[in-house]
Design an enzyme around this catalytic site. Structure first.
Site, PDB file in Angstrom:
ATOM      1  N   GLU A 115       0.842  -1.199   0.000  1.00 20.92           N
ATOM      2  CA  GLU A 115       0.000   0.000   0.000  1.00 20.92           C
ATOM      3  C   GLU A 115       0.872   1.242   0.000  1.00 20.92           C
ATOM      4  OE1 GLU A 115      -3.699  -1.023   2.809  1.00 20.92           O
ATOM      5  OE2 GLU A 115      -1.755  -1.494   3.698  1.00 20.92           O
ATOM      6  N   LYS A 117       2.194   4.687   1.300  1.00 17.73           N
ATOM      7  CA  LYS A 117       2.339   5.270   2.635  1.00 17.73           C
ATOM      8  C   LYS A 117       2.017   6.761   2.530  1.00 17.73           C
ATOM      9  CE  LYS A 117       5.634   5.311   6.482  1.00 17.73           C
ATOM     10  NZ  LYS A 117       5.614   6.756   6.751  1.00 17.73           N
ATOM     11  N   ASP A 119       1.129  10.549   3.532  1.00 19.49           N
ATOM     12  CA  ASP A 119       1.708  11.426   4.543  1.00 19.49           C
ATOM     13  C   ASP A 119       0.603  12.229   5.209  1.00 19.49           C
ATOM     14  OD1 ASP A 119       3.665  12.466   6.071  1.00 19.49           O
ATOM     15  OD2 ASP A 119       4.543  13.756   4.546  1.00 19.49           O
ATOM     16  N   TYR A 229      -7.245   1.883   5.790  1.00 17.32           N
ATOM     17  CA  TYR A 229      -6.255   0.852   5.465  1.00 17.32           C
ATOM     18  C   TYR A 229      -6.313  -0.353   6.389  1.00 17.32           C
ATOM     19  CZ  TYR A 229      -3.364   3.392   8.966  1.00 17.32           C
ATOM     20  OH  TYR A 229      -2.880   4.026  10.083  1.00 17.32           O
ATOM     21  N   LYS A 317      10.689   3.247   2.872  1.00 21.06           N
ATOM     22  CA  LYS A 317      10.589   4.686   2.648  1.00 21.06           C
ATOM     23  C   LYS A 317      11.538   5.104   1.530  1.00 21.06           C
ATOM     24  CE  LYS A 317       9.802   7.271   6.274  1.00 21.06           C
ATOM     25  NZ  LYS A 317       9.906   7.958   7.590  1.00 21.06           N
ATOM     26  N   CYS A 411      16.773  46.574   7.575  1.00 20.14           N
ATOM     27  CA  CYS A 411      15.580  46.045   6.914  1.00 20.14           C
ATOM     28  C   CYS A 411      15.664  46.308   5.414  1.00 20.14           C
ATOM     29  CB  CYS A 411      14.331  46.694   7.494  1.00 20.14           C
ATOM     30  SG  CYS A 411      12.811  46.241   6.642  1.00 20.14           S
ATOM     31  N   CYS A 414      12.704  49.048   4.638  1.00 18.70           N
ATOM     32  CA  CYS A 414      12.627  50.415   5.165  1.00 18.70           C
ATOM     33  C   CYS A 414      13.959  50.938   5.702  1.00 18.70           C
ATOM     34  CB  CYS A 414      11.561  50.509   6.254  1.00 18.70           C
ATOM     35  SG  CYS A 414      11.994  49.634   7.790  1.00 18.70           S
ATOM     36  N   CYS A 429      12.528  43.390  11.890  1.00 16.21           N
ATOM     37  CA  CYS A 429      12.490  44.843  11.723  1.00 16.21           C
ATOM     38  C   CYS A 429      11.544  45.398  12.788  1.00 16.21           C
ATOM     39  CB  CYS A 429      11.983  45.204  10.331  1.00 16.21           C
ATOM     40  SG  CYS A 429      11.667  46.980  10.136  1.00 16.21           S
ATOM     41  N   CYS A 435       7.081  50.335   8.423  1.00 22.05           N
ATOM     42  CA  CYS A 435       7.708  49.443   7.441  1.00 22.05           C
ATOM     43  C   CYS A 435       6.634  48.951   6.460  1.00 22.05           C
ATOM     44  CB  CYS A 435       8.350  48.259   8.155  1.00 22.05           C
ATOM     45  SG  CYS A 435       9.201  47.106   7.039  1.00 22.05           S
TER      46      CYS A 435
END
Length: 714
Positions: A115, A117, A119, A229, A317, A411, A414, A429, A435
């Site tokens: 089957e 796998k 996630d 499953y 895996k 930054c 700005c 910042c 900003c």
């Protein structure tokens, strides 16, 4: 100092590292390292413990199945433990597995079911007389969180089974995976990016976080899906094999992925694995491997279990998909909270079914750790991470004379000098009043669906109005009128009318959503709800001190300090005044919840652990309704520590040291009046026991004979 190279020190280091990674993964939905790297660390610890069993620590992560319960929901014991699977990245290990199976079955013929796998999040569903009655997460393998109301929102999951196929037992369990389809995940991340929120790394994190939400309406909007499953029943011999059970589940109307295959030899198993190695990227769901199970249930019983996993199943895996390409530039993006995030701009490279042009490098620490330099040939991985990330540098191809990347000190938007708060990985910042990216992102957050949800004022329109200088703060939105909007490109008379109607309607949005929409750092939906319910108005909240704010359930010190700092800023006080003048809801309407009694008046409580009869939130409500207060920290002034199952040892030790009484959930409930009892506080202290019993240890019940237990895949 300990010998850094000693075996005990290495075992201690691995144990602490794996515990931390498990906590991040299961509780915070953060995958800090690739699965393969985690598995290598766990395998190293297992090998050391096997060679030196006397050094195995009592809390070793090798002795655990996986995560823990979240403490946000009621919990339930699993009738059949949800175990983990042994896994491998090696075909040689699969051959060894096949040899062990055949040896255990004394040479009998064996068939396997392979089957995908997926996630997602493992889920145990109970059906009684064809009706869905309970949904429980895997939790720690022995007990999990009851999330039935959230599970019921999943569209492809039947609440009532079809009367087709073989007869259904009166009661049985279905194990499966709840997941977020990739298109939905991508939509969610686009929305988060527009709101200035951190992007979710992968669909598993998003699915797990969604199931922890308290509002089932929000869960429904996330469009989760389910694949079954496994079948479990106390009745013997309902089905002869796993493949027969899958066919029955499908006939009853449960969603079963049609990607599984029954294989009669290891060669067919390997063919299945090779077939899906690339083809899996065509599926609308994230996958990272293949699960191989002995098909025949009687053979599964013969093979049995180890302490943590079945001997009749293994997960193969796939290695994380990796590519090699050139790092051309680092761009720095400023988010809603001022966090500056570096993004690597790459020469396009094909990876895991897509063309990758950008990759995450998270923060300055990672840039330094990888020693990234412009022009480097870098290794990029996707694997379970939908957002690609740089994992290393090909030093053999490094250009001569290259220099380490210097993280900006100002930054990029700005020019304000960046700061790095103690204990944080991101530079920020601090210019949150001027900003441009921060201002624009906060506006987009304010009008977003979960906040004020202003019809006709989406992220694109907000950005346009911002560039035109029409709006800079949420209060400016309420100054918009037909005169200011008439003549703007792509805004006709009807569009203007709809927009102004949407702005007017937003004045009726409840205070908790307005508070969330203000974008105060760390104040998410749940915290905003708690603060609104506790203080009932923004004025009362702003008048509270940081310690008082920290005592509000689910707030704590970090959020409290952020709230106090926000409220102390003159520009934010002005914003509140302008919103009030515009008619925005800054207080809860209706009557405040009535107190039940004053039995707990003058008493403060800390709740720790998982409770049997009530959720933590319910206990908090009972305490406050009866005059008590909740706090998050243990001090000499604390009246009681209420201890639940699996309470952390640190709190118990501190309470004992400070001679704070430790009571159980039952003791607490005894302090609260039952209906008809007197409601004064006179007898409250006598009702509490001086100490709590030790947290209960639950033994996993035996697996029902004749049925193969499906181990959790995650």
């Amino acid at each position: 100092m300990p010998d850094q190279n000693s075996i005990p020190h290495r075992i201690q280091t691995l144990t602490e590292r794996l515990h931390y990674l498990n906590y991040q993964y299961y509780q915070n939905d953060v995958s800090e390292i690739p699965d393969q790297e985690f598995d290598q660390l766990l395998a190293e610890l297992q090998a050391l413990e096997k060679a030196h069993p006397e050094l195995t620590l009592p809390n070793s992560p090798t002795q655990r199945v996986g995560g823990t319960v979240t403490k946000q929901f009621p919990t339930a014991l699993h009738k059949y433990p949800m175990l983990s699977l042994g896994n491998t990245y090696s075909e040689a290990d699969l051959r060894d597995f096949d040899e062990r199976v055949r040896k255990g079955l004394e040479g009998a013929e064996v068939a396997y079911v392979c089957e995908m796998k997926f996630d997602g999040v493992a889920m145990s569903l109970t059906y009684e007389h064809g009706q869905l009655t309970q949904g429980v997460t895997r939790g720690d393998g022995t007990r999990g969180d009851v999330v039935t109301s959230n599970v019921r929102t999943i569209k492809n999951l039947p609440l009532r089974l079809r009367e087709a196929g073989p007869p259904q037992p009166p009661e049985f369990e279905v194990r499966g995976e709840i997941f977020l389809p990739l298109p939905v995940f991508e939509d969610l991340n686009r929305e988060r990016e527009q709101n200035g929120e951190a992007l979710l790394a992968n669909p598993r994190n998003a699915a797990s976080g969604t199931l922890k939400l308290q509002d089932s309406a929000v869960v429904a909007a996330r469009r989760l899906r389910f694949f079954a499953y496994s079948f479990l029943s106390p009745e013997r011999n309902v089905f002869p094999s796993h493949s027969a059970a899958l066919e029955a589940l499908k006939a009853w109307g449960l969603p079963v992925s049609d990607t599984w295959r029954r294989c009669t030899s290891l060669a067919e198993v390997l063919d299945f694995i090779h077939h899906w190695e690339k083809k899996r990227f065509e599926l609308p769901v994230a996958t990272d491997g293949i699960v191989v199970k002995v098909d025949d249930f009687q053979q599964q019983e013969v093979l049995g279990f180890t302490a943590k996993s079945p001997r009749w199943a293994i997960a193969y895996k796939y290695p994380a998909e990796a590519g090699r390409t050139r790092l051309n530039e680092i761009q720095y993006q400023v988010g809603r909270t001022g966090a500056v995030t570096p993004v690597a701009m790459l020469t396009p490279v094909a990876l895991a079914g897509t063309v990758v042009k950008r990759a995450s490098v998270h923060n300055a620490n990672q840039i330094a750790a990888l020693d990234l330099r412009l022009g480097d040939m870098v290794f990029v991985e996707k694997g379970g991470e939908i957002i690609p990330k740089i994992t290393g540098v090909d030093l053999t191809a490094r250009p001569e004379g290259s220099q380490p990347i210097q993280y900006p000190t100002a930054c990029p938007a700005c020019g304000t000098a960046l700061v790095r708060p103690e204990g944080e990985a991101h530079f920020r910042c601090p210019n949150d009043t001027a900003c441009p990216p921060q201002l624009k992102a906060r506006l987009e957050h304010y009008v977003s669906r979960k906040a004020l949800n202003i019809d006709g004022l989406g992220a694109e329109t907000v950005a346009r109005f911002f560039e035109l200088g029409l709006v800079r703060t949420p209060a400016d939105i309420y100054d918009l009128n037909a005169e200011k909007l008439t003549g703007l490109e792509r805004l006709g008379e009807k569009s203007i009318q709809n927009l102004l109607s949407g702005i007017e309607a937003s004045k009726q949005v409840s205070f908790d959503r307005v508070l969330f929409g203000l974008g105060i750092r760390y104040v998410g939906e749940t915290v905003a709800e708690k603060l609104a319910a506790h203080y009932r108005s923004i004025d009362a909240m702003l008048a509270a001190t940081a310690p008082e704010l920290a005592a509000v359930p689910e707030v704590g010190g970090v959020i409290a300090e952020s709230l106090a700092a926000w409220g102390a800023h003159a520009s934010n006080r002005e914003l509140v005044a302008r919103l009030r003048a515009a008619g925005v809801q800054l207080a809860l309407t209706g009557e405040a919840p009535q107190a039940v009694s004053d039995r707990l008046a003058g008493l403060t409580f800390v709740l720790s652990g998982v409770f049997e009869q009530h959720s933590r939130e319910e206990l908090q409500q009972l305490i406050t309704q009866n005059g008590g207060k909740i706090t998050g920290s243990i001090s000499k002034k604390l009246s009681y520590l209420v201890a639940g199952d699996k309470m952390g040892p640190a709190k118990r030790e501190k309470a004992t040291e400070l001679k704070v009484p430790i009571i159980s959930e039952t003791d607490l409930l005894a302090m609260i009046p039952a209906p008809g009892e007197p409601t004064d506080a006179a007898d409250a202290l006598e009702a509490a026991a001086p100490t709590a019993p030790e947290p209960e240890t639950f033994a996993a019940p035996a697996r029902p004979a004749g049925q193969g237990e499906q181990a959790s895949l995650f």
